[in-house]
Design a protein around this motif. Structure first.
Motif, PDB file in Angstrom:
ATOM      1  N   GLN A 136       0.864  -1.193   0.000  1.00 31.98           N
ATOM      2  CA  GLN A 136       0.000   0.000   0.000  1.00 31.98           C
ATOM      3  C   GLN A 136       0.901   1.244   0.000  1.00 31.98           C
ATOM      4  O   GLN A 136       1.036   1.962   0.991  1.00 31.98           O
ATOM      5  N   THR A 137       1.509   1.490  -1.148  1.00 34.34           N
ATOM      6  CA  THR A 137       2.538   2.521  -1.274  1.00 34.34           C
ATOM      7  C   THR A 137       1.998   3.925  -1.145  1.00 34.34           C
ATOM      8  O   THR A 137       2.771   4.875  -0.956  1.00 34.34           O
ATOM      9  N   ALA A 138       0.694   4.115  -1.267  1.00 34.61           N
ATOM     10  CA  ALA A 138       0.136   5.459  -1.139  1.00 34.61           C
ATOM     11  C   ALA A 138       0.163   5.949   0.308  1.00 34.61           C
ATOM     12  O   ALA A 138       0.089   7.156   0.560  1.00 34.61           O
ATOM     13  N   MET A 139       0.254   5.021   1.275  1.00 30.67           N
ATOM     14  CA  MET A 139       0.270   5.408   2.681  1.00 30.67           C
ATOM     15  C   MET A 139       1.573   6.124   3.016  1.00 30.67           C
ATOM     16  O   MET A 139       2.632   5.800   2.471  1.00 30.67           O
ATOM     17  N   LEU A 140       1.500   7.108   3.909  1.00 27.03           N
ATOM     18  CA  LEU A 140       2.697   7.816   4.337  1.00 27.03           C
ATOM     19  C   LEU A 140       3.736   6.824   4.837  1.00 27.03           C
ATOM     20  O   LEU A 140       3.434   5.939   5.644  1.00 27.03           O
ATOM     21  N   ALA A 141       4.974   6.983   4.376  1.00 27.19           N
ATOM     22  CA  ALA A 141       6.024   6.007   4.654  1.00 27.19           C
ATOM     23  C   ALA A 141       6.275   5.793   6.150  1.00 27.19           C
ATOM     24  O   ALA A 141       6.405   4.640   6.594  1.00 27.19           O
ATOM     25  N   PRO A 142       6.364   6.850   6.975  1.00 34.31           N
ATOM     26  CA  PRO A 142       6.604   6.600   8.412  1.00 34.31           C
ATOM     27  C   PRO A 142       5.491   5.792   9.061  1.00 34.31           C
ATOM     28  O   PRO A 142       5.756   4.901   9.876  1.00 34.31           O
ATOM     29  N   LEU A 143       4.220   6.097   8.700  1.00 35.20           N
ATOM     30  CA  LEU A 143       3.097   5.352   9.269  1.00 35.20           C
ATOM     31  C   LEU A 143       3.122   3.910   8.785  1.00 35.20           C
ATOM     32  O   LEU A 143       2.891   2.977   9.560  1.00 35.20           O
ATOM     33  N   ASN A 144       3.396   3.709   7.509  1.00 38.86           N
ATOM     34  CA  ASN A 144       3.437   2.365   6.943  1.00 38.86           C
ATOM     35  C   ASN A 144       4.494   1.525   7.644  1.00 38.86           C
ATOM     36  O   ASN A 144       4.244   0.373   8.045  1.00 38.86           O
ATOM     37  N   ALA A 145       5.678   2.109   7.804  1.00 40.90           N
ATOM     38  CA  ALA A 145       6.754   1.369   8.470  1.00 40.90           C
ATOM     39  C   ALA A 145       6.390   1.056   9.920  1.00 40.90           C
ATOM     40  O   ALA A 145       6.694  -0.036  10.424  1.00 40.90           O
ATOM     41  N   HIS A 146       5.725   1.993  10.588  1.00 38.91           N
ATOM     42  CA  HIS A 146       5.333   1.777  11.978  1.00 38.91           C
ATOM     43  C   HIS A 146       4.309   0.640  12.092  1.00 38.91           C
ATOM     44  O   HIS A 146       4.402  -0.206  12.986  1.00 38.91           O
ATOM     45  N   LEU A 147       3.349   0.620  11.193  1.00 40.92           N
ATOM     46  CA  LEU A 147       2.329  -0.433  11.226  1.00 40.92           C
ATOM     47  C   LEU A 147       2.947  -1.794  10.928  1.00 40.92           C
ATOM     48  O   LEU A 147       2.508  -2.814  11.479  1.00 40.92           O
ATOM     49  N   GLN A 148       3.949  -1.840  10.061  1.00 41.52           N
ATOM     50  CA  GLN A 148       4.617  -3.111   9.789  1.00 41.52           C
ATOM     51  C   GLN A 148       5.307  -3.650  11.034  1.00 41.52           C
ATOM     52  O   GLN A 148       5.339  -4.860  11.266  1.00 41.52           O
ATOM     53  N   LEU A 149       5.843  -2.742  11.849  1.00 38.86           N
ATOM     54  CA  LEU A 149       6.486  -3.165  13.092  1.00 38.86           C
ATOM     55  C   LEU A 149       5.471  -3.667  14.116  1.00 38.86           C
ATOM     56  O   LEU A 149       5.826  -4.414  15.033  1.00 38.86           O
ATOM     57  N   HIS A 150       4.222  -3.235  13.955  1.00 39.50           N
ATOM     58  CA  HIS A 150       3.170  -3.623  14.904  1.00 39.50           C
ATOM     59  C   HIS A 150       2.092  -4.440  14.168  1.00 39.50           C
ATOM     60  O   HIS A 150       0.899  -4.142  14.251  1.00 39.50           O
ATOM     61  N   ALA A 151       2.536  -5.450  13.452  1.00 35.59           N
ATOM     62  CA  ALA A 151       1.613  -6.275  12.666  1.00 35.59           C
ATOM     63  C   ALA A 151       0.576  -6.959  13.538  1.00 35.59           C
ATOM     64  O   ALA A 151      -0.562  -7.197  13.107  1.00 35.59           O
TER      65      ALA A 151
END
Length: 588
Positions: free
Chosen positions: A180-195
Motif C-alpha cells: 500500500q505505497t500510497a500510505m505515508l512512509a513513516p506510518l506504513n513502516a510503523h504499522l509493519q512493526l506492529h503487525a
C-alpha cells in the motif's frame, strides 16, 4: 368586507407566487455553486491524476534501468501503467496494480491463526473482502489512502499468500502493508512493526458484522453488581429488553457525586435513548414503564461492540453541548465493570399514549391526524434544527431513520420535542479517528479500528439498498450535511405518508407504499427502487404531494415537498443547504 377578503386572498396568492419565485432562484443559485464546485473538483482530480502518472513513469524508468542490467522483462510494469491510464470509476492503489487477478485462496479456511475464537480465518477474510459491507479507501476518497491502511486490500493480500504460522502471518501482513505505497512512509513502516495490532483490528472489524449475524444467546439475568461512574453509583434492578448490541435493565441510582447536579443542569429531564432495545424481535417493554421521579436505564454493552459504544458515548457527549443540545439525546454516565464490560446510563422518556419514537407515531397515524397538524409541522422544524446543530459540530450521523428519532412529550405544555438518538455509526469529520506513527498497544488498536469504522465501513447496511444515499459520506473538504439530508428526506416522506419507508422490506410497509404509488413494486425493488428517481415521475410526485398537503397543510406541505425532492438528488452537491431549508420552512 367581501372586497377586503378578496384583496386578502390576492395578497396571499401574490405572496405564495413570490415565495415560489424566491425558492426557484435559490435552487438556481445552489446549482450554479454546485457547478463551480464540480469544476474545481475536476481540476483537482486532473492535477492529482497527472502527479500520479508522473510518479508511475518515474517508477517505470527505474524499473527499466534496473531490469536492463539483469535482462529481465518489464512487461509486468508496462501492463500496470496501461491499466493506470484506463478510465475507471475507481482507481486501485498504485501498489496493487501489478496483480489484477482474483485472489487464490491459499490459507487454511478452517484455521484460527488470525486469533478469532469464534470464527475461522476464512470467515474473517471473506467478510473483510465483501463489498456489501466495506469498500476500499480509493472508493471513498483516494486521498485517504495516505492516512491509514486499507483493510479490504490487506485482507485480499492475505487470502492470496500462504501462512501456516503466526510468524508467517505477520510477515504476510507486513508485505501487504508495504504494497500500500500510497500510505505515508513513516506510518506504513510503523504499522509493519506492529503487525499484531493490525491483525487484531482486522479480526475485530470482521467480528462486528459476524457476531451480529451469529445470534449467540446473551445472558439476560440481572447481575448482582454495583456500578461506579463519574456521576454516581448504579444497580440494575430488572430486565427491560435486549437487542443485538446489548441488554437493557431498569436502574436504581444508589449515590450521586457532586458533579451530578452540574450534569443535571445541562440535561433535559425528559431524555432517553432506547434504540438498543428496539432491535427486531426484541422486547419493547423498556419504553412503556413509568414511575415517580427520575427514571434511569442501564445498557450492558455486548463485548464485541464496546469500542463502538465508547465512540457513541463520546459523540453523544459532544453533541449534548452548546446551542441545539435540546434536540439531542444525551448519555448521563458510563461505568466499566471491567476493561471489556461497559455499561451506559441514560434517562427514560415519558411517552405520549405509549409512543416514544417516530416508528410508534407512524404506526398510530399521529402525523395524519388533522388535529396534530401544528405539532407535526413543529417536529419537522425541530428535526432540521437538530440536524443543523449536528452538522455544525462536524458530525455526520449516517443512520437517519424513524427508529433513531425519539419524541419527548411535555404534559404540562402539551408540546412535543424531537430528539436525535443513536450515534454508533456517526463520524466526526473534524476529528477523524486514525492511527499514528507514535501509537502502540491498545491505543494503536483502537484507532486502527476507528479508522475502519470512519472511512471504510458501509453504513447503514439496510435491506432496502436506497435507504442510504449513493455516495460515501466522508470527504476531505469541509463537512457537509448532504449525506444525512438524503435520509432525512426519506423520513419526511414517512411523515407525509404514514409509512415506515426505510423498512419496506416488510410486507405491510411495502403494501402501504404500493397503495400510495398506485402500482406494484417490481420483484427486485429492494435493489432497484430509489425514492428520488420515483418522485421525478409526475404520477408518483403528484401522489406524494397530495399526501404532504393533507399531512402538513397546503402551503407548508407544498414547500416541504419541494425541498424534499431536492434533498433526494443523487449528486450531493446538488442537494440544498440546510440553512436555506430551515429559513424557508420557518417563514411558513
Amino acid at each position: 368586507m367581501l372586497e377586503d377578503a378578496a384583496q386578502c386572498e390576492q395578497l396571499q396568492a401574490a405572496l405564495r407566487a413570490s415565495e415560489d419565485a424566491r425558492h426557484q432562484l435559490e435552487l438556481e443559485v445552489d446549482r450554479q455553486k454546485a457547478l463551480v464546485k464540480q469544476l474545481q473538483e475536476a481540476l483537482h482530480h486532473s492535477q492529482a491524476a497527472r502527479e500520479a502518472l508522473m510518479s508511475q513513469l518515474e517508477l517505470l524508468k527505474e524499473a527499466q534501468s534496473a531490469q536492463h542490467s539483469n535482462g529481465r522483462s518489464i512487461q509486468l510494469q508496462t501492463v500496470s501503467l496501461a491499466k493506470f491510464m484506463e478510465p475507471e470509476p475507481v482507481a486501485p492503489s498504485p501498489g496493487l496494480l501489478a496483480d489484477p487477478s482474483p485472489p487464490a485462496r491459499t490459507y487454511r479456511h478452517d484455521s484460527h491463526l488470525l486469533g478469532s475464537e469464534q470464527f475461522t480465518d476464512g470467515c474473517i477474510l471473506e467478510q473483510l473482502m465483501d463489498e456489501r459491507y466495506q469498500l476500499p479507501l480509493s472508493a471513498t476518497n483516494a486521498q485517504l489512502a495516505a492516512r491509514g491502511p486499507d483493510f479490504s486490500l490487506l485482507a485480499a493480500h492475505l487470502s492470496r499468500c500462504p501462512w501456516e504460522s503466526t510468524e508467517a502471518l505477520h510477515d504476510r501482513v507486513q508485505e501487504g502493508l508495504a504494497a500500500q505505497t500510497a500510505m505515508l512512509a513513516p506510518l506504513n513502516a510503523h504499522l509493519q512493526l506492529h503487525a499484531a495490532q493490525m491483525v487484531r483490528a482486522l479480526v475485530h472489524a470482521a467480528e462486528t458484522y459476524l457476531s451480529r449475524a451469529s445470534h449467540v444467546a446473551q445472558d439476560t439475568s440481572v447481575p448482582a453488581v454495583v456500578l461506579t461512574g463519574k456521576c454516581g453509583t448504579y444497580r440494575p434492578t430488572r430486565l427491560l429488553g435486549k437487542g443485538s448490541a446489548g441488554v437493557v435493565y431498569a436502574c436504581e441510582q444508589l449515590s450521586v457525586t457532586p458533579t451530578a447536579e452540574q450534569l443535571d443542569a445541562s440535561v433535559s429531564a425528559d431524555c432517553l435513548t432506547e434504540s438498543w432495545v428496539k432491535e427486531e424481535g426484541s422486547s419493547r417493554s423498556a419504553k412503556h414503564a413509568t414511575s415517580q421521579g427520575r427514571e434511569l436505564v442501564l445498557k450492558r454493552v455486548k463485548e464485541s461492540v464496546v469500542l463502538s459504544a465508547e465512540h457513541e458515548y463520546n459523540i453523544g457527549t459532544q453533541l449534548s453541548t452548546w446551542r441545539g443540545k435540546k434536540y439531542i439525546v444525551p448519555y448521563l454516565d458510563r461505568c466499566y465493570e471491567s476493561p471489556t464490560k461497559l455499561w451506559l446510563v441514560e434517562q427514560r422518556v415519558k411517552p405520549h399514549a405509549g409512543k416514544v419514537d417516530f416508528v410508534d407515531y407512524l404506526k398510530s397515524g399521529f402525523f395524519q391526524d388533522p388535529a396534530q397538524q401544528q405539532h407535526t409541522r413543529s417536529l419537522v422544524r425541530q428535526l432540521l434544527k437538530g440536524l443543523r446543530h449536528v452538522a455544525h459540530q462536524g458530525v455526520i450521523l449516517r443512520d437517519v431513520k424513524p427508529d433513531n428519532v425519539l419524541v419527548c412529550y411535555h404534559a404540562q405544555t402539551g408540546t412535543f420535542e424531537a430528539q436525535w438518538a443513536d450515534y454508533g455509526l456517526a463520524v466526526n469529520v473534524y476529528n477523524l479517528r486514525r492511527p499514528s506513527a507514535f501509537q502502540t498497544g491498545e491505543d494503536l488498536f483502537k484507532d486502527l479500528l476507528g479508522w475502519w469504522y470512519d472511512t471504510q465501513k458501509i453504513v447503514p447496511r439496510p435491506k432496502w439498498k436506497a435507504r442510504r444515499p449513493p455516495e460515501q459520506c466522508y470527504r476531505l473538504e469541509a463537512p457537509t450535511s448532504a449525506y444525512d439530508l438524503y435520509m432525512l428526506a426519506i423520513l419526511f416522506c414517512c411523515m407525509g405518508t404514514g409509512i415506515d419507508i426505510p423498512h419496506i422490506d416488510k410486507e405491510s410497509e411495502k403494501t402501504k407504499l404500493e397503495a400510495v404509488l398506485g402500482v406494484s413494486l417490481p420483484e427486485n425493488y429492494l435493489e432497484e427502487f430509489e425514492m428520488g428517481s420515483a418522485l421525478e415521475l409526475q404520477m408518483y410526485s403528484d401522489a406524494f404531494l397530495a399526501c404532504f398537503e393533507r399531512t402538513f397543510g397546503h402551503h407548508f406541505g407544498r414547500n416541504l415537498f419541494r425541498w424534499t425532492k431536492s434533498m433526494l438528488h443523487k449528486c450531493p452537491s446538488e442537494r440544498p443547504c440546510i440553512e436555506r431549508i430551515v429559513e424557508s420552512l420557518f417563514l411558513d
